[in-house]
Motif scaffolding. Sequence first.
Motif, mmCIF file in Angstrom:
data_model
loop_
_atom_site.group_PDB
_atom_site.id
_atom_site.type_symbol
_atom_site.label_atom_id
_atom_site.label_comp_id
_atom_site.label_asym_id
_atom_site.label_seq_id
_atom_site.Cartn_x
_atom_site.Cartn_y
_atom_site.Cartn_z
ATOM 1 N N UNK A 353 60.846 1.542 35.393
ATOM 2 C CA UNK A 353 61.677 1.220 34.223
ATOM 3 C C UNK A 353 60.943 1.227 32.902
ATOM 4 N N UNK A 354 59.633 1.463 32.928
ATOM 5 C CA UNK A 354 58.923 1.464 31.645
ATOM 6 C C UNK A 354 57.969 2.646 31.578
ATOM 7 N N UNK A 355 57.478 2.904 30.397
ATOM 8 C CA UNK A 355 56.433 3.936 30.269
ATOM 9 C C UNK A 355 55.545 3.587 29.080
ATOM 10 N N UNK A 356 54.285 3.986 29.226
ATOM 11 C CA UNK A 356 53.311 3.670 28.178
ATOM 12 C C UNK A 356 52.964 4.936 27.415
ATOM 13 N N UNK A 357 52.894 4.798 26.090
ATOM 14 C CA UNK A 357 52.498 5.914 25.226
ATOM 15 C C UNK A 357 51.095 5.585 24.726
ATOM 16 N N UNK A 358 50.134 6.388 25.141
ATOM 17 C CA UNK A 358 48.729 6.021 24.957
ATOM 18 C C UNK A 358 47.955 7.093 24.203
ATOM 19 N N UNK A 359 48.052 7.083 22.882
ATOM 20 C CA UNK A 359 47.301 8.086 22.128
ATOM 21 C C UNK A 359 45.823 7.736 22.062
ATOM 22 N N UNK A 360 44.983 8.668 22.443
ATOM 23 C CA UNK A 360 43.537 8.459 22.261
ATOM 24 C C UNK A 360 43.200 8.977 20.871
ATOM 25 N N UNK A 361 43.703 8.263 19.901
ATOM 26 C CA UNK A 361 43.605 8.652 18.503
ATOM 27 C C UNK A 361 44.022 7.438 17.686
ATOM 28 N N UNK A 362 43.065 6.854 16.979
ATOM 29 C CA UNK A 362 43.384 5.654 16.208
ATOM 30 C C UNK A 362 44.408 5.974 15.118
ATOM 31 N N UNK A 363 44.395 7.235 14.651
ATOM 32 C CA UNK A 363 45.337 7.635 13.604
ATOM 33 C C UNK A 363 46.786 7.541 14.094
ATOM 34 N N UNK A 425 47.741 10.991 25.162
ATOM 35 C CA UNK A 425 47.779 11.993 24.080
ATOM 36 C C UNK A 425 46.380 12.056 23.461
ATOM 37 N N UNK A 426 45.793 13.239 23.483
ATOM 38 C CA UNK A 426 44.429 13.354 22.941
ATOM 39 C C UNK A 426 44.293 14.559 22.038
ATOM 40 N N UNK A 427 43.191 14.602 21.297
ATOM 41 C CA UNK A 427 42.924 15.702 20.358
ATOM 42 C C UNK A 427 41.602 16.363 20.747
ATOM 43 N N UNK A 432 37.838 12.834 11.820
ATOM 44 C CA UNK A 432 36.616 12.432 11.097
ATOM 45 C C UNK A 432 35.486 12.228 12.098
ATOM 46 N N UNK A 433 34.850 13.339 12.474
ATOM 47 C CA UNK A 433 33.795 13.248 13.489
ATOM 48 C C UNK A 433 32.591 12.427 13.001
ATOM 49 N N UNK A 434 31.971 11.721 13.940
ATOM 50 C CA UNK A 434 30.749 10.966 13.631
ATOM 51 C C UNK A 434 29.693 11.382 14.640
ATOM 52 N N UNK A 442 28.695 11.809 21.144
ATOM 53 C CA UNK A 442 29.348 11.556 19.856
ATOM 54 C C UNK A 442 30.565 10.673 20.117
ATOM 55 N N UNK A 443 31.012 9.957 19.083
ATOM 56 C CA UNK A 443 32.130 9.019 19.263
ATOM 57 C C UNK A 443 33.367 9.690 19.845
ATOM 58 N N UNK A 444 33.691 10.873 19.338
ATOM 59 C CA UNK A 444 34.901 11.531 19.822
ATOM 60 C C UNK A 444 34.758 11.915 21.298
ATOM 61 N N UNK A 445 33.536 12.318 21.682
ATOM 62 C CA UNK A 445 33.318 12.657 23.103
ATOM 63 C C UNK A 445 33.510 11.428 23.975
ATOM 64 N N UNK A 446 33.042 10.305 23.480
ATOM 65 C CA UNK A 446 33.199 9.055 24.241
ATOM 66 C C UNK A 446 34.689 8.744 24.421
ATOM 67 N N UNK A 447 35.426 8.896 23.310
ATOM 68 C CA UNK A 447 36.875 8.650 23.347
ATOM 69 C C UNK A 447 37.536 9.572 24.367
ATOM 70 N N UNK A 448 37.177 10.853 24.305
ATOM 71 C CA UNK A 448 37.830 11.829 25.174
ATOM 72 C C UNK A 448 37.377 11.711 26.631
ATOM 73 N N UNK A 449 36.172 11.167 26.846
ATOM 74 C CA UNK A 449 35.756 10.912 28.241
ATOM 75 C C UNK A 449 36.750 9.950 28.864
ATOM 76 N N UNK A 450 37.136 8.964 28.100
ATOM 77 C CA UNK A 450 38.112 7.993 28.599
ATOM 78 C C UNK A 450 39.491 8.625 28.761
#
Length: 569
Positions: A353-363, A425-427, A432-434, A442-450
């Motif tokens: 009955x539910x669903x989660x929307x999980x963007x791996x993007x702080x924006x 949802x990922x990019x 703004x890469x760091x 890199x931070x974005x790689x860490x995010x996308x690993x998850x």
Amino acid sequence: MAAAAAATSAGASRIWTTAEWAALKTHAEAIGSTHLRDLLDDEDRSIAMFAEHTGIVLDYSRQRVTVETMGKLHDLARAAGLESKIAAMFSGKHLNVTEDRAVAHAALRAPKGTTFTVDGKDVVPDVNAVLDRVEAFSDAVRSGKRTGVTGKPLTDVVSIGIGGSYLGPEFVFEALRHEGDAASAAEGRRLRFLANVDPVDVARALEGLDPETTLVVVVSKTFTTAETMLNARTLRDWLIRSLGPSSSTAKSEKEVVAAHVIAVSAAVDKCRAFGIEDDAIFGFWDWVGGRYSVCSSVGVVPLALQYSFPIVRQFLDGAHDMDNHFRTTPLERNLPVLLGLLGVWNSSFLGHGSRAILPYSQALLRFAAHIQQVDMESNGKRVTVDGDVLPFEAGEINFGEPGTNGQHSFYQLIHQGRVVPCDFIGMCESQSPVYMKGEVVANHDELMSNFFAQPDALARGKTEAELEEAGVPAELRPHKVFPGNRPSSSLLLPRLNAFTCGQLLSLYEHRTAVQGFVWNVPSFDQWGVELGKVLASHVRATLSDCRKGAESAGGRVDMSTVDSAGFVP
Ligand code: F6P
């Protein structure tokens, strides 16, 4: 309700009575004995569960479906008349049957030179005429040609609105805050939103703002919504107190309002009655539902003031691109259709009955909140368009937060508690890469690993045997078992910019439409919010009497004595 009959004639009105629905019910029992761990070992199946459009990739191999399931879901879609309902939407038919209106938000992003007919009229010229006005107006404000009443540039904007007149624009505003071109265009400018009638929200919205440099945009389709109108009066008062007749500027109230207040509404007369000049009223049409209005002046005005009109045009172009994909692509490769059918499968056949929307993007931190309204206000219904009571619950509870934050909050329940189908949802690229010298990733790689790890963890889980093999003590094993078999879809976008943000919006708007079309519910009305509004107006009247009485007696209103029926015992 003749329109209802016409709207549903293309498909089964009671979809649950069809052979296609029954076939899926039986099939769901067979799926019950499979595990995603085994399904994912079938490489051919996984390869078949990808769809792509302009670099946006949907991987639904971690849904509890087989190729056979998808075939049956497409059969169901055809039995529901999905293709003809999509065509009816794009040809301006009155699919909003209880209000007898077209559902034509796709016309809002139709470029000049295309056509979109509503009630026998091509509305694209009207849409673009308003956009031209928004462009001229926002250019004038941004360039300092149009100033506040004291001649200072209007660098700050407060957009007042609630629900559909707030959530979509705020989602897009946040999505583009750190996007290169949009961020440069916004330099030196501020955009705030004021939605809640809570006075604290007023304080938050006005914090640090100077009335001399502030433009107030009152956004309300009806121009009657209680919260918005009270906030509009509050901000008008704030402006007049600082800039009006009894301030040092000694400007008239009319001059202050004309220079500092503009409106976005489908009720132009009411805007005029509020004191707003015609050239500061940006209209839209009754064929735009509130929650589908971000591409109308509702979103376009505040966003063009902040980011410039060309950025907004890119956003509209992205939405238009996804509209075309939805309108013309066969069901089997159509992204909104695939997402919608998977939603029907998970909720009506697997019972989630539910669903989660999980963007791996702080924006995208406000994306779930926006889609929550789009989807829950649309499909949270109890009857079909013909008024038959549904024998199942339509609509899902939508919620979500950006990853990885959510992982440290509610993912525990998703992994080992309830089954909640997820949209990841990922990019590919960050806005703004760091890169830090010496850091392994890199931070974005860490995010996308998850982003890539979580769907697998949900699907495959961890067995008792694996834990034993890893040497986990017997008493801890039950706590460390992950049952797996938890469905998710992964959506990978190249990069979040104005264009892809528009695509994402349209993708999710149409996903909701697909589910509503299959269930045959009236997705485009919202009678469910009315009762609360009516009761609040009863309470308001009573509370106002109490306040007057208490004030004349020198006391305060005791809120604990007011009940929800509006009576003070
Ligand atoms: O809460 C119900 C609702 O009607 C929404 O559908 C709508 O987006 C919101 O209120 C705001 O309405 P309006 O734009 O007319 O102020």
